[in-house]
Write a protein that holds these residues in place. Structure first.
Motif: not given
Length: 215
Positions: A91-98, A63-82
């Protein structure tokens, strides 16, 4: 001098987690024994305990590892948008969903374990997992607030973000891996439906419509 870990330790540990996740997802956490995990890994039961102290430790790590990966994806998407000029909040939200729908597909067993077996976690372990889940929702809520500030001001951004997670999180219960709609197509449908309502959903091909009718 303390003895270091043997070569391949991390790979073996990851294999154990994957096999345990597959068993927990298929049979349920409560119905799965450490003997079965050991057999699936081709290891002895004592060898499994060299990596994890018990079945509960396996559950928490999945559970913890799966959530850690999801949090990393969220941070990466935000950094990419910036870092990408011209990318707006929608567009950022669409990328997050994908990104999330793709990760759910790649980690289908771990995701199922998280959604169905998190109730077996206790104390600080449960709190740590819940905190990460709340951080994920807060990240989506912040992006949604950029699109509709009025919803955030009305205290609705979190609730609406939870509805979005409801669409994504339980997709595994009905989406067939051999169906006409793959994860990329489903992410597009989720984004269209969430951001634009039913009027913005693109009509799938006739083949996809026939497949959907069989679900």
């Amino acid at each position: 001098m303390a003895r270091g870990r043997a070569a391949g330790y991390d790979d073996q540990r990851e294999q154990i987690l994957q096999q345990a996740a597959a068993l927990f997802a298929r049979q349920g956490y409560a119905a799965t024994s450490m003997n079965e995990v050991a057999q699936a890994c081709g290891l002895s039961k004592p060898a499994i305990y060299h990596y994890f102290r018990d079945k509960y430790a396996l559950l928490f790590e999945i559970c913890n590892t799966h959530l850690t990966r999801l949090l990393a994806l969220e941070q990466a998407a935000k950094q990419s948008a910036l870092q990408t000029p011209g990318v707006d909040a929608e567009q950022s939200l669409r990328q997050l969903i994908a990104s999330f729908v793709e990760e759910y597909a790649l980690s289908a067993h771990a995701h199922r374990v998280l959604t169905e077996s998190v109730r077996y976690l206790q104390g600080d372990d449960l709190q740590q997992v819940l905190n990460k889940e709340r951080a994920l929702v807060a990240g989506f809520s912040a992006t949604l607030a950029q699109i509709r500030p009025d919803l955030d001001e009305a205290g609705l951004s979190k609730a609406i973000s939870m509805l979005l997670f409801g669409m994504m999180n339980w997709m595994f219960t009905w989406l067939r891996s051999d169906g006409a709609l793959d994860q990329e197509a489903m992410a597009q449908l989720v984004a269209d439906l969430f951001l634009g309502g039913i009027g913005e959903v693109k009509t799938p091909s006739l083949k996809a419509e026939k497949k959907l009718a069989q679900i």
